[in-house]
Write an enzyme that holds these catalytic residues in place. Structure first.
Site, PDB file in Angstrom:
ATOM      1  N   TRP A  61       0.830  -1.199   0.000  1.00 35.68           N
ATOM      2  CA  TRP A  61       0.000   0.000   0.000  1.00 35.68           C
ATOM      3  C   TRP A  61       0.863   1.246   0.000  1.00 35.68           C
ATOM      4  CZ3 TRP A  61      -2.804   0.846   5.358  1.00 35.68           C
ATOM      5  CH2 TRP A  61      -1.936   0.553   6.406  1.00 35.68           C
ATOM      6  N   ASN A  62       0.202   2.382  -0.292  1.00 34.86           N
ATOM      7  CA  ASN A  62       0.914   3.647  -0.465  1.00 34.86           C
ATOM      8  C   ASN A  62       0.161   4.786   0.199  1.00 34.86           C
ATOM      9  OD1 ASN A  62       2.961   2.844  -2.729  1.00 34.86           O
ATOM     10  ND2 ASN A  62       0.970   2.193  -3.525  1.00 34.86           N
ATOM     11  N   HIS A  69      -6.867  19.517  -7.467  1.00 34.54           N
ATOM     12  CA  HIS A  69      -7.107  19.848  -8.870  1.00 34.54           C
ATOM     13  C   HIS A  69      -5.998  19.273  -9.750  1.00 34.54           C
ATOM     14  CE1 HIS A  69     -10.431  22.571  -7.791  1.00 34.54           C
ATOM     15  NE2 HIS A  69      -9.726  22.686  -6.679  1.00 34.54           N
ATOM     16  N   HIS A  73     -10.407  16.001 -12.798  1.00 33.93           N
ATOM     17  CA  HIS A  73     -10.889  16.431 -11.490  1.00 33.93           C
ATOM     18  C   HIS A  73     -12.121  17.316 -11.605  1.00 33.93           C
ATOM     19  CE1 HIS A  73      -8.206  19.855 -12.553  1.00 33.93           C
ATOM     20  NE2 HIS A  73      -9.103  20.576 -11.878  1.00 33.93           N
ATOM     21  N   ASP A  75     -14.211  20.650 -10.241  1.00 36.95           N
ATOM     22  CA  ASP A  75     -14.175  21.948  -9.566  1.00 36.95           C
ATOM     23  C   ASP A  75     -15.521  22.168  -8.895  1.00 36.95           C
ATOM     24  OD1 ASP A  75     -11.684  22.412 -10.683  1.00 36.95           O
ATOM     25  OD2 ASP A  75     -12.413  23.791 -12.221  1.00 36.95           O
ATOM     26  N   HIS A  79     -14.447  26.612  -5.133  1.00 39.49           N
ATOM     27  CA  HIS A  79     -13.070  26.713  -5.642  1.00 39.49           C
ATOM     28  C   HIS A  79     -12.716  28.149  -6.004  1.00 39.49           C
ATOM     29  CE1 HIS A  79      -9.441  25.967  -7.854  1.00 39.49           C
ATOM     30  NE2 HIS A  79      -9.988  26.053  -9.045  1.00 39.49           N
ATOM     31  N   HIS A 207     -14.340  29.905 -14.525  1.00 39.20           N
ATOM     32  CA  HIS A 207     -14.268  29.790 -13.072  1.00 39.20           C
ATOM     33  C   HIS A 207     -15.130  30.864 -12.410  1.00 39.20           C
ATOM     34  CE1 HIS A 207     -10.733  27.328 -14.022  1.00 39.20           C
ATOM     35  NE2 HIS A 207     -10.805  26.856 -12.786  1.00 39.20           N
TER      36      HIS A 207
END
Length: 258
Positions: A61-62, A69, A73, A75, A79, A207
């Site tokens: 595992w990590n 973002h 992804h 928004d 944001h 945005h």
């Protein structure tokens, strides 16, 4: 047979195809680069915890290091300053994350001009051919830019004047935000705005205006060429990060065949 059983049968018999619209998430995934003095997100990174060794003999595992973002992804409205009192990514209604999607294709025009900006007339011409934009659905803006996603320099396409990637005009962004029934906008580029968006009025209009209107963004999509202009269903699964402004997401499309 129940409705959901019919859907599963259609998927298993390939009458409904599942198309992955998500960019692979690696350390080489392109991320947005803002000029100084603005802060930037980090590149995606896996930090190994154990891998069938003394740290954990039977498991691998990590830890994940990334920004909200990064890669494909979502928004959320909060944001951007215009939507700062809006929903965070954990609050986006599920009905907006599973919704109809349409594809507007301008790859031929972007091939001639990487700074191409979509206008209201372009969308209206599309509507004249394909019908109205979907109520509560998504406009997926196909530019062909996903072909550059394997190389950050090509994907950002920046020079001393700034980044040169396609997007939406300020006038069109305002119209999409205020005059259409869309829930969100999806793009193939690093963000929902064009590379030259800082020069528009208002700056970064997708945005500023879409998120300010409580709508959503979805970026770094791939495989939009496999979708029809209308009829697809988009499924987007961001992490429900409480208070988060966005999240890497898996984006899938259901497309009826035949």
């Amino acid at each position: 047979m129940s409705l959901l059983s019919e859907l599963l049968t259609a998927i298993n018999t390939k009458r409904v195809e599942i198309i992955d619209l998500t960019a692979p998430l690696t350390g080489k995934t392109p991320v947005l680069r803002l000029p100084e003095p603005f802060a930037n997100t980090i590149n995606f990174q896996l930090e190994e915890i154990s891998r069938y060794d003394d740290r954990g003999p039977r498991w691998y595992w990590n830890n994940i290091h990334t920004g909200e973002h990064t890669g494909t992804h979502v928004d959320a409205p909060n944001h951007w300053v215009s939507g700062k009192d809006g929903l965070d990514v954990s609050q986006i209604p599920l009905g907006s994350l599973i919704a109809p999607a349409v594809v507007l294709d301008v790859t031929d025009r972007v091939a001639e001009d990487p700074d191409f900006l979509l206008g209201i007339d372009d969308v209206r011409r599309w509507e004249n051919e394909h019908g109205p934009l979907p109520e509560g659905g998504w406009l997926l803006f196909r530019t062909g830019w996903d072909v550059h996603s394997g190389d950050e320099a090509d994907f950002l396409n920046a020079d001393e004047q700034g980044s040169h990637t396609p997007g939406i005009s300020a006038e069109c962004a305002r119209w999409l935000a205020e005059e259409t029934p869309l829930a969100g906008l999806g793009v193939e580029t690093v963000g929902t705005d064009a590379g030259l968006a800082p020069e528009l009025e208002p700056p970064f209009p997708c945005h500023e205006l879409l998120l300010g209107a409580g709508k959503y963004g979805l970026t770094q999509l791939q495989n939009l060429a496999k979708l029809p202009p209308t009829g697809a269903v988009l499924l987007v699964s961001p992490l429900p990060v409480v208070g988060g402004s966005g999240s890497p997401a898996r984006a899938l499309a259901l497309v009826e065949q035949g």
